[in-house]
Design a protein around this motif. Structure first.
Motif, PDB file in Angstrom:
ATOM      1  N   UNK A 162      -9.998 -36.965 -25.763  1.00 39.50           N
ATOM      2  CA  UNK A 162     -10.397 -36.045 -26.459  1.00 39.50           C
ATOM      3  C   UNK A 162      -9.501 -35.228 -26.508  1.00 39.50           C
ATOM      4  N   UNK A 163      -8.633 -34.908 -27.262  1.00 37.45           N
ATOM      5  CA  UNK A 163      -7.752 -33.814 -27.869  1.00 37.45           C
ATOM      6  C   UNK A 163      -8.003 -32.436 -28.135  1.00 37.45           C
ATOM      7  N   UNK A 164      -8.165 -31.174 -28.084  1.00 36.23           N
ATOM      8  CA  UNK A 164      -8.495 -29.714 -28.824  1.00 36.23           C
ATOM      9  C   UNK A 164      -7.103 -29.573 -28.583  1.00 36.23           C
ATOM     10  N   UNK A 165      -6.229 -28.704 -30.044  1.00 31.62           N
ATOM     11  CA  UNK A 165      -5.519 -28.321 -30.448  1.00 31.62           C
ATOM     12  C   UNK A 165      -6.016 -26.734 -30.739  1.00 31.62           C
ATOM     13  N   UNK A 166      -4.317 -25.658 -30.284  1.00 31.41           N
ATOM     14  CA  UNK A 166      -4.814 -24.459 -30.215  1.00 31.41           C
ATOM     15  C   UNK A 166      -3.399 -24.061 -30.267  1.00 31.41           C
ATOM     16  N   UNK A 167      -3.154 -23.230 -31.209  1.00 23.48           N
ATOM     17  CA  UNK A 167      -2.067 -22.803 -31.406  1.00 23.48           C
ATOM     18  C   UNK A 167      -0.952 -22.299 -29.711  1.00 23.48           C
ATOM     19  N   UNK A 168      -1.636 -22.025 -28.771  1.00 23.65           N
ATOM     20  CA  UNK A 168      -0.594 -21.631 -27.882  1.00 23.65           C
ATOM     21  C   UNK A 168      -1.294 -21.617 -26.868  1.00 23.65           C
ATOM     22  N   UNK A 169      -0.405 -21.878 -25.343  1.00 24.23           N
ATOM     23  CA  UNK A 169      -1.341 -21.749 -24.246  1.00 24.23           C
ATOM     24  C   UNK A 169      -1.953 -21.243 -24.015  1.00 24.23           C
ATOM     25  N   UNK A 170      -2.157 -19.600 -24.158  1.00 25.85           N
ATOM     26  CA  UNK A 170      -3.019 -18.377 -23.812  1.00 25.85           C
ATOM     27  C   UNK A 170      -4.525 -19.002 -24.279  1.00 25.85           C
ATOM     28  N   UNK A 171      -4.630 -19.239 -26.052  1.00 25.80           N
ATOM     29  CA  UNK A 171      -5.966 -20.006 -26.171  1.00 25.80           C
ATOM     30  C   UNK A 171      -6.270 -21.379 -25.744  1.00 25.80           C
ATOM     31  N   UNK A 172      -5.482 -21.708 -25.183  1.00 28.76           N
ATOM     32  CA  UNK A 172      -6.055 -23.067 -24.265  1.00 28.76           C
ATOM     33  C   UNK A 172      -6.577 -22.310 -22.915  1.00 28.76           C
ATOM     34  N   UNK A 173      -5.766 -21.108 -21.989  1.00 26.26           N
ATOM     35  CA  UNK A 173      -6.398 -21.607 -20.907  1.00 26.26           C
ATOM     36  C   UNK A 173      -7.593 -20.055 -21.095  1.00 26.26           C
ATOM     37  N   UNK A 174      -7.335 -19.374 -22.537  1.00 28.89           N
ATOM     38  CA  UNK A 174      -8.912 -18.919 -22.365  1.00 28.89           C
ATOM     39  C   UNK A 174     -10.175 -20.293 -22.495  1.00 28.89           C
ATOM     40  N   UNK A 175      -9.996 -21.261 -23.281  1.00 29.49           N
ATOM     41  CA  UNK A 175     -10.720 -22.114 -23.669  1.00 29.49           C
ATOM     42  C   UNK A 175     -11.215 -23.044 -22.446  1.00 29.49           C
ATOM     43  N   UNK A 176     -10.283 -22.999 -21.687  1.00 24.16           N
ATOM     44  CA  UNK A 176     -10.297 -23.448 -19.940  1.00 24.16           C
ATOM     45  C   UNK A 176     -11.733 -22.823 -19.257  1.00 24.16           C
ATOM     46  N   UNK A 178     -13.555 -20.890 -20.356  1.00 22.63           N
ATOM     47  CA  UNK A 178     -15.085 -20.394 -20.638  1.00 22.63           C
ATOM     48  C   UNK A 178     -15.539 -21.928 -20.751  1.00 22.63           C
ATOM     49  N   UNK A 179     -14.607 -23.013 -19.591  1.00 19.09           N
ATOM     50  CA  UNK A 179     -15.346 -24.371 -19.307  1.00 19.09           C
ATOM     51  C   UNK A 179     -15.308 -25.015 -21.129  1.00 19.09           C
ATOM     52  N   UNK A 180     -14.616 -24.370 -21.588  1.00 15.26           N
ATOM     53  CA  UNK A 180     -14.689 -25.518 -23.275  1.00 15.26           C
ATOM     54  C   UNK A 180     -14.196 -26.400 -23.284  1.00 15.26           C
ATOM     55  N   UNK A 181     -12.837 -26.757 -22.437  1.00 13.33           N
ATOM     56  CA  UNK A 181     -12.566 -27.802 -22.286  1.00 13.33           C
ATOM     57  C   UNK A 181     -12.648 -27.722 -21.011  1.00 13.33           C
ATOM     58  N   UNK A 182     -11.794 -29.284 -20.609  1.00 13.17           N
ATOM     59  CA  UNK A 182     -11.492 -29.716 -18.826  1.00 13.17           C
ATOM     60  C   UNK A 182     -10.310 -30.033 -18.094  1.00 13.17           C
ATOM     61  N   UNK A 183      -9.399 -29.638 -19.749  1.00 15.68           N
ATOM     62  CA  UNK A 183      -8.137 -29.763 -18.646  1.00 15.68           C
ATOM     63  C   UNK A 183      -6.722 -28.425 -19.335  1.00 15.68           C
ATOM     64  N   UNK A 184      -5.698 -28.161 -19.251  1.00 13.10           N
ATOM     65  CA  UNK A 184      -4.446 -27.581 -20.676  1.00 13.10           C
ATOM     66  C   UNK A 184      -3.840 -28.160 -19.952  1.00 13.10           C
ATOM     67  N   UNK A 185      -2.849 -28.974 -20.773  1.00 15.12           N
ATOM     68  CA  UNK A 185      -1.214 -29.325 -20.468  1.00 15.12           C
ATOM     69  C   UNK A 185      -0.197 -28.747 -20.917  1.00 15.12           C
ATOM     70  N   UNK A 186       0.483 -27.601 -19.768  1.00 12.11           N
ATOM     71  CA  UNK A 186       1.466 -26.603 -20.441  1.00 12.11           C
ATOM     72  C   UNK A 186       2.326 -26.731 -19.375  1.00 12.11           C
TER      73      UNK A 186
END
Length: 262
Positions: A162-176, A178-186
């Protein structure tokens, strides 16, 4: 006698042609400024700050065009706008991946960098990542508008993760975090810089090896007259690698005080 005169005339004609070429090479190769767009939120590669455009790609692009004597304007916008509107606005893009679809609208220079795409996970919930199959069943944080390559797209279309889209890496890392997503590709440098800014280095770590590695280029809009000068740009890129200036510009961009202030 006539043959000797003929040979001299031919030699003089060749010399005149060479002289014209030499004069042209000394002069600016373009009088019209080329406009290049970059992502405004992908430090250290490219970002807008205090009204200025900074980062590895803008700095490399400025020097490449300066040496090629091509006037240049660089502007930074959100990535989604860059990738959606650059072609229709008849501008070029720095730091772009080369894809079959983009080749229809852009001509590409020699590569200017190679981006390593890392998989970031929480330290307390990390699993081994050896290839893209290891992403199956997880929720992956990505940046909206970014193309992660054909293999990623294939797995995504097959709904293997499943893909969760954000505006930038900053938003993704915050989500990660907090445990809302499992991984981030950056990208390695961008992901690490984001963790530093958010002070999350003790919570999140990158995979030991990149999931993918992609070369990046300056994509010159085919509607621009600069496409005819790509051989000039390519020669400059090779010269910069040979004389060491490419490495110096990258090192300076990574240590720029602008980068390390919020």
């Amino acid at each position: 006698m006539h043959e000797a005169v003929g040979r001299i005339s031919q030699t003089l004609a060749v010399l005149r042609v060479l002289l014209v070429i030499f004069i042209i090479c000394l002069a600016p190769v373009s009088g019209r400024a080329e406009t290049v767009w970059v992502d405004d939120a992908n430090p250290p590669f490219m970002y807008g700050k205090h009204g200025q455009v900074r980062g590895i790609y803008p700095d490399l692009t400025r020097e490449i065009f300066r040496r090629a004597k091509i006037p240049l304007t660089i502007r930074a916008f959100p990535l989604k706008r860059v990738m959606k509107n650059a072609a229709s606005e008849k501008v070029s893009v720095a730091g772009a991946y080369r894809t079959p679809e983009r080749l229809k609208k852009y001509a590409f220079t020699h590569l200017i960098y190679v981006e390593d795409l890392m998989v970031y996970q929480r330290n307390d919930n990390a699993v081994p990542i050896n290839n893209i199959d290891d992403l199956d069943g997880y929720v992956i944080g990505t940046v909206r508008g970014w193309n992660y390559g054909p293999r990623f797209n294939e797995h995504r279309n097959q709904a293997r993760f499943e893909v969760s889209e954000a505006a930038n890496d900053k938003q993704n890392m915050k989500m990660l975090a907090m445990g809302r997503i499992d991984m981030v590709i950056a990208i390695r440098e961008a992901g690490n810089e984001t963790l530093r800014r958010l002070d999350l280095g003790d919570i999140i770590k990158a995979s030991p090896e990149p999931l993918f590695s992609y070369p990046t280029y300056i994509a010159v809009n085919r509607a621009s007259s600069t496409t005819s000068l790509i051989p000039v740009l390519n020669r400059v890129i090779l010269d910069m690698r040979k004389d060491g200036s490419w490495k110096k510009i990258v090192a300076a961009a990574l240590s720029n005080p602008f980068l390390h202030t919020d």
